[in-house]
Design a protein around this motif. Structure first.
Motif, PDB file in Angstrom:
ATOM      1  N   LEU A 116      -3.145  -3.783  -2.868  1.00  0.00           N
ATOM      2  CA  LEU A 116      -1.893  -4.050  -2.173  1.00  0.00           C
ATOM      3  C   LEU A 116      -1.954  -3.565  -0.724  1.00  0.00           C
ATOM      4  CD1 LEU A 116       1.088  -4.907  -2.079  1.00  0.00           C
ATOM      5  CD2 LEU A 116       1.674  -2.638  -3.006  1.00  0.00           C
ATOM      6  N   ILE A 117      -2.439  -2.358  -0.526  1.00  0.00           N
ATOM      7  CA  ILE A 117      -2.508  -1.790   0.823  1.00  0.00           C
ATOM      8  C   ILE A 117      -3.444  -2.613   1.705  1.00  0.00           C
ATOM      9  CG2 ILE A 117      -3.159   0.245   2.172  1.00  0.00           C
ATOM     10  CD1 ILE A 117      -2.482   1.853  -0.450  1.00  0.00           C
ATOM     11  N   TYR A 353       1.540   4.893   3.485  1.00  0.00           N
ATOM     12  CA  TYR A 353       1.577   4.229   2.190  1.00  0.00           C
ATOM     13  C   TYR A 353       1.628   5.236   1.034  1.00  0.00           C
ATOM     14  CZ  TYR A 353      -3.516   4.747   2.869  1.00  0.00           C
ATOM     15  OH  TYR A 353      -4.787   5.236   3.142  1.00  0.00           O
ATOM     16  N   GLY A 354       1.002   6.418   1.242  1.00  0.00           N
ATOM     17  CA  GLY A 354       1.132   7.482   0.245  1.00  0.00           C
ATOM     18  C   GLY A 354       2.554   8.002   0.179  1.00  0.00           C
ATOM     19  N   ASP A 355       3.183   8.152   1.331  1.00  0.00           N
ATOM     20  CA  ASP A 355       4.580   8.588   1.390  1.00  0.00           C
ATOM     21  C   ASP A 355       5.496   7.539   0.761  1.00  0.00           C
ATOM     22  OD1 ASP A 355       6.854  10.272   2.726  1.00  0.00           O
ATOM     23  OD2 ASP A 355       7.195   8.214   3.429  1.00  0.00           O
ATOM     24  N   ALA A 356       5.227   6.280   1.027  1.00  0.00           N
ATOM     25  CA  ALA A 356       6.053   5.206   0.463  1.00  0.00           C
ATOM     26  C   ALA A 356       5.982   5.207  -1.055  1.00  0.00           C
ATOM     27  CB  ALA A 356       5.587   3.849   1.012  1.00  0.00           C
ATOM     28  N   TYR A 357       4.772   5.384  -1.592  1.00  0.00           N
ATOM     29  CA  TYR A 357       4.639   5.424  -3.058  1.00  0.00           C
ATOM     30  C   TYR A 357       5.311   6.665  -3.628  1.00  0.00           C
ATOM     31  CZ  TYR A 357       2.843   5.005  -7.745  1.00  0.00           C
ATOM     32  OH  TYR A 357       2.780   4.873  -9.102  1.00  0.00           O
ATOM     33  N   MET A 358       5.179   7.783  -2.955  1.00  0.00           N
ATOM     34  CA  MET A 358       5.794   9.029  -3.406  1.00  0.00           C
ATOM     35  C   MET A 358       7.303   8.864  -3.557  1.00  0.00           C
ATOM     36  SD  MET A 358       6.024  12.638  -1.331  1.00  0.00           S
ATOM     37  CE  MET A 358       7.080  11.919  -0.055  1.00  0.00           C
ATOM     38  N   GLY A 364       8.293   0.678  -3.018  1.00  0.00           N
ATOM     39  CA  GLY A 364       8.411   1.408  -1.766  1.00  0.00           C
ATOM     40  C   GLY A 364       7.309   1.039  -0.788  1.00  0.00           C
ATOM     41  N   VAL A 365       6.090   0.854  -1.289  1.00  0.00           N
ATOM     42  CA  VAL A 365       4.972   0.460  -0.419  1.00  0.00           C
ATOM     43  C   VAL A 365       5.272  -0.888   0.233  1.00  0.00           C
ATOM     44  CG1 VAL A 365       2.521  -0.106  -0.330  1.00  0.00           C
ATOM     45  CG2 VAL A 365       3.305   1.774  -1.783  1.00  0.00           C
ATOM     46  N   ILE A 366       5.803  -1.822  -0.557  1.00  0.00           N
ATOM     47  CA  ILE A 366       6.133  -3.149  -0.026  1.00  0.00           C
ATOM     48  C   ILE A 366       7.260  -3.060   1.002  1.00  0.00           C
ATOM     49  CG2 ILE A 366       7.004  -5.444  -0.632  1.00  0.00           C
ATOM     50  CD1 ILE A 366       5.645  -5.073  -3.377  1.00  0.00           C
ATOM     51  N   ALA A 400       0.556   8.728  15.334  1.00  0.00           N
ATOM     52  CA  ALA A 400       1.100   9.489  14.202  1.00  0.00           C
ATOM     53  C   ALA A 400       1.220   8.625  12.953  1.00  0.00           C
ATOM     54  CB  ALA A 400       2.458  10.083  14.572  1.00  0.00           C
ATOM     55  N   LEU A 401       1.307   7.306  13.129  1.00  0.00           N
ATOM     56  CA  LEU A 401       1.436   6.408  11.983  1.00  0.00           C
ATOM     57  C   LEU A 401       0.198   6.410  11.094  1.00  0.00           C
ATOM     58  CD1 LEU A 401       3.189   3.099  13.138  1.00  0.00           C
ATOM     59  CD2 LEU A 401       3.912   4.663  11.345  1.00  0.00           C
ATOM     60  N   PHE A 402      -0.948   6.788  11.647  1.00  0.00           N
ATOM     61  CA  PHE A 402      -2.169   6.761  10.847  1.00  0.00           C
ATOM     62  C   PHE A 402      -2.157   7.807   9.746  1.00  0.00           C
ATOM     63  CE2 PHE A 402      -3.740   4.589  14.667  1.00  0.00           C
ATOM     64  CZ  PHE A 402      -4.316   3.489  14.058  1.00  0.00           C
ATOM     65  N   ASN A 403      -1.565   8.961  10.010  1.00  0.00           N
ATOM     66  CA  ASN A 403      -1.578  10.040   9.016  1.00  0.00           C
ATOM     67  C   ASN A 403      -0.193  10.610   8.780  1.00  0.00           C
ATOM     68  OD1 ASN A 403      -4.446  10.198   8.430  1.00  0.00           O
ATOM     69  ND2 ASN A 403      -4.676  10.944  10.519  1.00  0.00           N
ATOM     70  N   GLY A 404       0.832   9.773   8.938  1.00  0.00           N
ATOM     71  CA  GLY A 404       2.184  10.266   8.745  1.00  0.00           C
ATOM     72  C   GLY A 404       3.103   9.208   8.167  1.00  0.00           C
ATOM     73  N   PRO A 405       4.201   9.623   7.536  1.00  0.00           N
ATOM     74  CA  PRO A 405       5.186   8.688   6.979  1.00  0.00           C
ATOM     75  C   PRO A 405       5.882   7.892   8.071  1.00  0.00           C
ATOM     76  CG  PRO A 405       5.458  10.918   6.092  1.00  0.00           C
ATOM     77  CD  PRO A 405       4.530  11.023   7.244  1.00  0.00           C
ATOM     78  N   ILE A 406       6.306   6.679   7.744  1.00  0.00           N
ATOM     79  CA  ILE A 406       6.919   5.812   8.739  1.00  0.00           C
ATOM     80  C   ILE A 406       8.240   6.376   9.236  1.00  0.00           C
ATOM     81  CG2 ILE A 406       7.969   3.543   9.115  1.00  0.00           C
ATOM     82  CD1 ILE A 406       5.873   2.323   7.370  1.00  0.00           C
ATOM     83  N   LEU A 407       9.123   6.784   8.315  1.00  0.00           N
ATOM     84  CA  LEU A 407      10.440   7.264   8.731  1.00  0.00           C
ATOM     85  C   LEU A 407      10.327   8.539   9.551  1.00  0.00           C
ATOM     86  CD1 LEU A 407      12.587   6.583   5.525  1.00  0.00           C
ATOM     87  CD2 LEU A 407      12.340   5.179   7.584  1.00  0.00           C
ATOM     88  N   THR A 408       9.432   9.437   9.148  1.00  0.00           N
ATOM     89  CA  THR A 408       9.220  10.668   9.910  1.00  0.00           C
ATOM     90  C   THR A 408       8.670  10.355  11.292  1.00  0.00           C
ATOM     91  OG1 THR A 408       8.803  11.912   7.880  1.00  0.00           O
ATOM     92  CG2 THR A 408       8.015  12.891   9.932  1.00  0.00           C
TER      93      THR A 408
END
Length: 429
Positions: A116-117, A353-358, A364-366, A400-408
């Protein structure tokens, strides 16, 4: 005749790129095997069933390499295109290697998660390769724009002085980084961190880049002093990197950068990391092979592994905690550090994507991917204004998007502020 020569050159370039990616994949695989010797504490393990996992992941390797060679432009001059190119090379390829070697969460359908990712990234590249998206623009004068920037700076720094006092720990912040940072986390409020991140990741780098753009070299000490003040509060070393790299990045994107050059630099960095491992220069190996390539996707798989079994966070650790209860009673980054590494002081930051799944699982990933697509469409719509200045506004947030959540990243790291300023910025400034 010239046409044939150009075609032959393009073909040779594609063959070279193909060879480079094969060598990169082999190099990272060797790097993973090497991590077993010195970094078992990082949970790098090799489990049985590698050949089976290679067979399952092989189609993704083909799709990724094909996408990188044939769908990514040979000359990258757009931030949106660069993001997806780096996302595939720095995130997805290492993710496949980590999964093949470790088999983490293999019994929990992690293959679906990885597929999916990968397809999300490929769709992202296809989206940004389309003709420019038109978003209605609000036109303001340069004077109004600069009044807004200066007013924001005055409010931000005044608020920090009011709540935290004058930054008297600047020298101490260089001597005892983590001590000052720990004290900052204990005393600073939510808006203190917002202003420090927004000013340090967006405003000051933009000011420096603008001064360079206008050749006002005698004034470039100003953003450095302003950044030093922020460092005295929070000791965020990364903000100095953002300050220096933003104008450098702007120069590169303004003229465009050959994809082949980035490919060769990434391969060179992997080779340097492996050579450092051979000569037991582990700090270099740790920084390049582990920190940049292998550890982030491993963390993402660990988040999937845990939250596949246990209740999702539902953003209860964020400002939405008023609506949902955090049943873990801890910040998930520290909680996961405790669960997988036995260290309650270890902050295990995870990719978007890890944050989205969490938070919401596969759905959430989608959903977060759709949000990311929208962000890239907005970026693509403002890049035609002045790529030099726009890239400086967005550099810190996009990285920051590479290793961080989108909303954060949108709120805390300043990507949202950067997008707003890039949207409002006059075409001629």
């Amino acid at each position: 005749m010239i046409h044939k020569i150009c075609n032959r050159g393009n073909e040779n370039s594609k063959i070279t790129s193909f060879i480079l990616y094969i060598v990169m994949i082999a190099g990272l695989t060797i790097g993973y095997i090497g991590s077993i010797t010195y970094y078992k504490s990082f949970n790098f393990i090799i489990n049985a069933g590698i050949l089976k996992r290679v067979f399952v992941m092989a189609p993704l390797f083909v799709i990724i390499v094909y996408t990188l060679i044939f769908l990514v432009p040979s000359k990258i001059d757009k931030l949106s295109s660069l993001y997806w190119f780096l996302f595939l090379t720095l995130n997805i390829i290492p993710l496949l290697i980590v999964y093949i070697m470790s088999g983490l969460a293999e019994s929990k359908n992690s293959e679906i998660y990885i597929y999916l990712i990968t397809f999300i990234a490929v769709i992202g590249i296809l989206l940004v390769s389309k003709p420019d998206f038109k978003i209605p623009q609000i036109k303001i004068t340069p004077k109004v724009f600069w009044i807004g920037i200066i007013a924001f700076m005055v409010i931000g720094y005044s608020y920090l002085v009011y709540t935290l006092g004058l930054p008297t720990n600047i020298i101490e912040a260089f001597k005892d980084v983590y001590g000052v940072r720990l004290n900052y986390r204990d005393t600073a409020g939510r808006f203190d961190d917002y202003f420090i991140q927004w000013l340090g990741n967006v405003i000051n780098p933009f000011i420096l880049t603008f001064l360079i753009y206008k050749k006002k070299y005698k004034l470039i000490f100003i953003p450095f002093i302003l950044q030093l003040v922020l460092y005295g509060y929070a000791a965020y070393k990364s903000q100095f990197a953002v300050l220096l790299l933003a104008p450098f990045f702007a120069v590169i994107l303004k003229g465009g950068i050959k994809r082949s050059f980035i490919e060769k630099m990434m391969l060179l960095s992997i080779v340097v990391g492996l050579v450092a491992f051979y000569f037991k220069k582990l700090s270099i190996y740790l920084l390049i092979i582990i920190r940049i390539f292998l550890f982030p996707p491993l963390i993402a798989l660990e988040y999937y592994d845990f939250f596949w079994m246990y209740p999702k966070m539902l953003l209860s650790h964020s400002i939405f905690g008023h609506f949902f209860k955090n049943i873990y009673n801890m910040d998930p980054n520290f909680y996961m550090g405790t669960v997988y590494y036995g260290r309650s002081d270890m902050r295990l930051n995870v990719t978007w994507y890890g944050d989205a799944y969490m938070n919401f699982g596969i759905i959430g990933v989608i959903l977060f991917a759709v949000l990311l697509y929208f962000i890239m469409i907005v970026i693509k719509s403002v890049e035609n204004k002045n790529i030099f200045l726009v890239s400086a506004l967005l550099f810190g947030g996009v990285m920051a998007l590479f290793n961080g959540p989108i909303l954060t990243t949108l709120l805390t790291n300043g990507l949202g502020l950067g997008l707003l300023l890039a949207y409002l910025m006059p075409e001629k400034i």
